[in-house]
Design a protein around this motif. Structure first.
Motif, PDB file in Angstrom:
ATOM      1  N   ARG A 146       0.824  -1.210   0.000  1.00 46.95           N
ATOM      2  CA  ARG A 146       0.000   0.000   0.000  1.00 46.95           C
ATOM      3  C   ARG A 146       0.859   1.261   0.000  1.00 46.95           C
ATOM      4  N   LEU A 147       1.988   1.203   0.699  1.00 47.66           N
ATOM      5  CA  LEU A 147       2.835   2.388   0.829  1.00 47.66           C
ATOM      6  C   LEU A 147       3.790   2.580  -0.343  1.00 47.66           C
ATOM      7  N   SER A 148       4.182   1.488  -0.987  1.00 49.44           N
ATOM      8  CA  SER A 148       5.233   1.554  -1.996  1.00 49.44           C
ATOM      9  C   SER A 148       4.692   1.273  -3.391  1.00 49.44           C
ATOM     10  N   LYS A 149       5.293   1.926  -4.378  1.00 51.89           N
ATOM     11  CA  LYS A 149       4.954   1.632  -5.770  1.00 51.89           C
ATOM     12  C   LYS A 149       5.573   0.313  -6.224  1.00 51.89           C
ATOM     13  N   THR A 150       6.614  -0.142  -5.535  1.00 55.34           N
ATOM     14  CA  THR A 150       7.228  -1.435  -5.832  1.00 55.34           C
ATOM     15  C   THR A 150       6.472  -2.514  -5.079  1.00 55.34           C
ATOM     16  N   GLN A 151       5.719  -3.336  -5.807  1.00 55.67           N
ATOM     17  CA  GLN A 151       4.880  -4.350  -5.203  1.00 55.67           C
ATOM     18  C   GLN A 151       5.670  -5.642  -4.980  1.00 55.67           C
ATOM     19  N   ILE A 152       5.765  -6.070  -3.728  1.00 56.19           N
ATOM     20  CA  ILE A 152       6.459  -7.311  -3.390  1.00 56.19           C
ATOM     21  C   ILE A 152       5.450  -8.451  -3.390  1.00 56.19           C
ATOM     22  N   PRO A 153       5.706  -9.508  -4.164  1.00 58.90           N
ATOM     23  CA  PRO A 153       4.760 -10.640  -4.183  1.00 58.90           C
ATOM     24  C   PRO A 153       4.632 -11.255  -2.796  1.00 58.90           C
ATOM     25  N   GLU A 154       3.403 -11.518  -2.381  1.00 59.94           N
ATOM     26  CA  GLU A 154       3.162 -12.048  -1.045  1.00 59.94           C
ATOM     27  C   GLU A 154       3.624 -13.495  -0.937  1.00 59.94           C
ATOM     28  N   ASN A 155       4.240 -13.817   0.195  1.00 57.72           N
ATOM     29  CA  ASN A 155       4.713 -15.169   0.512  1.00 57.72           C
ATOM     30  C   ASN A 155       5.793 -15.672  -0.447  1.00 57.72           C
ATOM     31  N   VAL A 156       6.545 -14.759  -1.004  1.00 58.78           N
ATOM     32  CA  VAL A 156       7.675 -15.110  -1.872  1.00 58.78           C
ATOM     33  C   VAL A 156       8.951 -14.636  -1.192  1.00 58.78           C
ATOM     34  N   GLY A 157       9.901 -15.541  -1.000  1.00 56.52           N
ATOM     35  CA  GLY A 157      11.168 -15.185  -0.375  1.00 56.52           C
ATOM     36  C   GLY A 157      12.252 -14.955  -1.405  1.00 56.52           C
ATOM     37  N   ASP A 158      13.478 -15.309  -1.045  1.00 53.97           N
ATOM     38  CA  ASP A 158      14.608 -15.142  -1.960  1.00 53.97           C
ATOM     39  C   ASP A 158      14.700 -16.268  -2.983  1.00 53.97           C
ATOM     40  N   PHE A 159      14.018 -17.382  -2.739  1.00 54.13           N
ATOM     41  CA  PHE A 159      14.083 -18.550  -3.612  1.00 54.13           C
ATOM     42  C   PHE A 159      13.373 -18.246  -4.926  1.00 54.13           C
ATOM     43  N   ARG A 160      14.146 -18.173  -6.001  1.00 55.40           N
ATOM     44  CA  ARG A 160      13.627 -17.830  -7.318  1.00 55.40           C
ATOM     45  C   ARG A 160      14.693 -18.117  -8.364  1.00 55.40           C
ATOM     46  N   LEU A 161      14.284 -18.126  -9.604  1.00 53.62           N
ATOM     47  CA  LEU A 161      15.239 -18.216 -10.717  1.00 53.62           C
ATOM     48  C   LEU A 161      15.236 -16.884 -11.457  1.00 53.62           C
ATOM     49  N   MET A 162      16.439 -16.410 -11.806  1.00 54.34           N
ATOM     50  CA  MET A 162      16.571 -15.158 -12.546  1.00 54.34           C
ATOM     51  C   MET A 162      17.443 -15.375 -13.775  1.00 54.34           C
ATOM     52  N   ASP A 163      16.965 -14.911 -14.900  1.00 53.03           N
ATOM     53  CA  ASP A 163      17.758 -14.954 -16.120  1.00 53.03           C
ATOM     54  C   ASP A 163      18.936 -13.989 -16.006  1.00 53.03           C
ATOM     55  N   ARG A 164      19.952 -14.208 -16.816  1.00 50.15           N
ATOM     56  CA  ARG A 164      21.148 -13.357 -16.766  1.00 50.15           C
ATOM     57  C   ARG A 164      20.806 -11.887 -16.982  1.00 50.15           C
ATOM     58  N   VAL A 165      19.821 -11.582 -17.832  1.00 52.03           N
ATOM     59  CA  VAL A 165      19.464 -10.175 -18.059  1.00 52.03           C
ATOM     60  C   VAL A 165      18.937  -9.547 -16.771  1.00 52.03           C
ATOM     61  N   VAL A 166      18.243 -10.326 -15.938  1.00 48.63           N
ATOM     62  CA  VAL A 166      17.732  -9.833 -14.657  1.00 48.63           C
ATOM     63  C   VAL A 166      18.885  -9.628 -13.674  1.00 48.63           C
ATOM     64  N   VAL A 167      19.808 -10.582 -13.651  1.00 50.52           N
ATOM     65  CA  VAL A 167      20.961 -10.484 -12.754  1.00 50.52           C
ATOM     66  C   VAL A 167      21.806  -9.264 -13.098  1.00 50.52           C
ATOM     67  N   ASP A 168      22.024  -9.033 -14.390  1.00 52.45           N
ATOM     68  CA  ASP A 168      22.811  -7.864 -14.803  1.00 52.45           C
ATOM     69  C   ASP A 168      22.123  -6.567 -14.387  1.00 52.45           C
ATOM     70  N   ALA A 169      20.785  -6.533 -14.483  1.00 49.64           N
ATOM     71  CA  ALA A 169      20.046  -5.346 -14.045  1.00 49.64           C
ATOM     72  C   ALA A 169      20.163  -5.176 -12.539  1.00 49.64           C
ATOM     73  N   LEU A 170      20.084  -6.282 -11.808  1.00 53.99           N
ATOM     74  CA  LEU A 170      20.176  -6.230 -10.350  1.00 53.99           C
ATOM     75  C   LEU A 170      21.538  -5.732  -9.896  1.00 53.99           C
ATOM     76  N   ARG A 171      22.579  -6.123 -10.603  1.00 49.16           N
ATOM     77  CA  ARG A 171      23.934  -5.716 -10.225  1.00 49.16           C
ATOM     78  C   ARG A 171      24.185  -4.227 -10.484  1.00 49.16           C
ATOM     79  N   ARG A 172      23.318  -3.587 -11.235  1.00 50.43           N
ATOM     80  CA  ARG A 172      23.464  -2.146 -11.474  1.00 50.43           C
ATOM     81  C   ARG A 172      22.916  -1.317 -10.322  1.00 50.43           C
ATOM     82  N   LEU A 173      22.217  -1.927  -9.394  1.00 45.19           N
ATOM     83  CA  LEU A 173      21.639  -1.186  -8.274  1.00 45.19           C
ATOM     84  C   LEU A 173      22.708  -1.003  -7.200  1.00 45.19           C
ATOM     85  N   PRO A 174      23.068   0.228  -6.874  1.00 48.02           N
ATOM     86  CA  PRO A 174      24.271   0.473  -6.073  1.00 48.02           C
ATOM     87  C   PRO A 174      24.058   0.576  -4.563  1.00 48.02           C
ATOM     88  N   GLU A 175      22.808   0.523  -4.077  1.00 46.96           N
ATOM     89  CA  GLU A 175      22.622   0.845  -2.664  1.00 46.96           C
ATOM     90  C   GLU A 175      23.312  -0.117  -1.722  1.00 46.96           C
TER      91      GLU A 175
END
Length: 322
Positions: A146-175
């Protein structure tokens, strides 16, 4: 050439479950003739013999690599280190306690081969969690979304599969202050969800206490939304209006009925009420200022002390990582 799949697993004081983990993962991945695979293990400053047992795995299987962090940086940093080190066309973060079932790896790969760029593993049944944990988890997801524009899927943890294009995008986030569930959701991409029933932990126990979970939730709120700051403006306006109304009531009551202790009621209300409001608002501002403070330091998210592989079973030179 068959695509490489990287399984990323953070470990912290989980020596007793390492052999069981690999015994469960190897048959599932070996049965997939359409992919090759590796396991990137991250030792997050373990104090038991977790590192020793992980190194033993590298000596018996060249597909296993181990990163030893210089100290305990926390799961989010360890997960980041493993994802940064992963070389696969697909990357699968998972826990080493077998609550993320290896049997789901094959359906994930099928969905990925079918065109999905992200395959989420969603817990369909949380009946094994305590009532308090189920309700607080549901409260967190609903309030965050409700508070954030980034919607986190409910009951989903870190367990997931990510394609290389997703991983490369994730690695660009510097925080530096990382809330991985939020970062995973922020990058987006074409997503498929698989439901599963989460089994009991094979070994050990959860290290997330109630306080740790609260701090984790606070990290999610402040990392992906400024709504709490905006809301507090309205809260302040409402409290100011109520205080004015109550002040008027005290004035009328004093004129009509008098007061045994002149000024006591109004002074008590003003000091206690506004003092508590100010403390809460200062604390909220402090959360955001603290995040700014940590980000401006530009310290690395983690430090890798040594890397272990089948070819280099002994410690390599220390490597400064992001």
């Amino acid at each position: 050439m068959t695509p490489l799949v990287s399984i990323v697993v953070p470990f912290h004081d989980e020596a007793s479950g390492i052999d069981m983990f690999f015994a469960a993962v190897r048959p599932v991945m070996d049965a997939r003739a359409d992919v090759s695979w590796e396991v990137v293990c991250v030792d997050d400053g373990s104090r038991d013999d977790t590192l020793v047992r992980l190194i033993a795995q590298t000596r018996s299987d060249a597909r296993v690599r181990v990163l030893e962090l210089s100290r305990n940086f926390g799961k989010e940093a360890a997960l980041t280190a493993g994802i940064d080190a992963a070389r696969g066309q697909a990357v699968i973060p998972m826990d080493g306690d077998l609550q993320d079932p290896p049997s789901l790896l094959s359906p994930m790969l099928d969905a990925w081969r079918g065109g999905a760029e992200v395959v989420l593993a969603r817990r369909s049944d949380r009946s094994r969690d305590s009532v308090a944990r189920r309700h607080t988890a549901a409260w967190f997801y609903r309030l965050h979304n409700r508070l954030s524009k980034t919607q986190i899927p409910e009951n989903v943890g870190d367990f997931r599969l990510m394609d290389r294009v997703v991983v490369d995008a994730l690695r660009r986030l510097p925080e530096r202050q990382r809330f991985m569930k939020g970062l995973f959701a922020w990058v987006g991409f074409r997503t498929v969800t698989l439901d599963y029933a989460r089994p009991l932990r094979a070994v050990g126990r959860s290290r997330f206490s109630g306080v740790a979970l609260w701090n984790f939730a606070l990290e999610g709120f402040t990392g992906f939304s400024t709504a709490p700051l905006r809301i507090w403006t309205y809260v302040g306006a409402v409290f100011a209006a109520l205080s004015l109304l109550y002040g008027g009531f005290i004035l009328v009551h004093t004129i009509l009925s008098g007061s045994r202790v002149p000024g006591y009621a109004s002074l008590f209300v003003a000091v206690t009420f506004f003092g508590s409001v100010q403390l809460i608002s200062i604390g909220l501002l402090g959360e955001y200022i603290g995040r700014i403070y940590m980000e401006t330091k530009q310290r690395p998210i983690y430090l890798v002390r040594s890397t272990y592989t089948a070819q280099t079973p002994h410690a390599s030179d220390p490597v400064l990582s992001r």
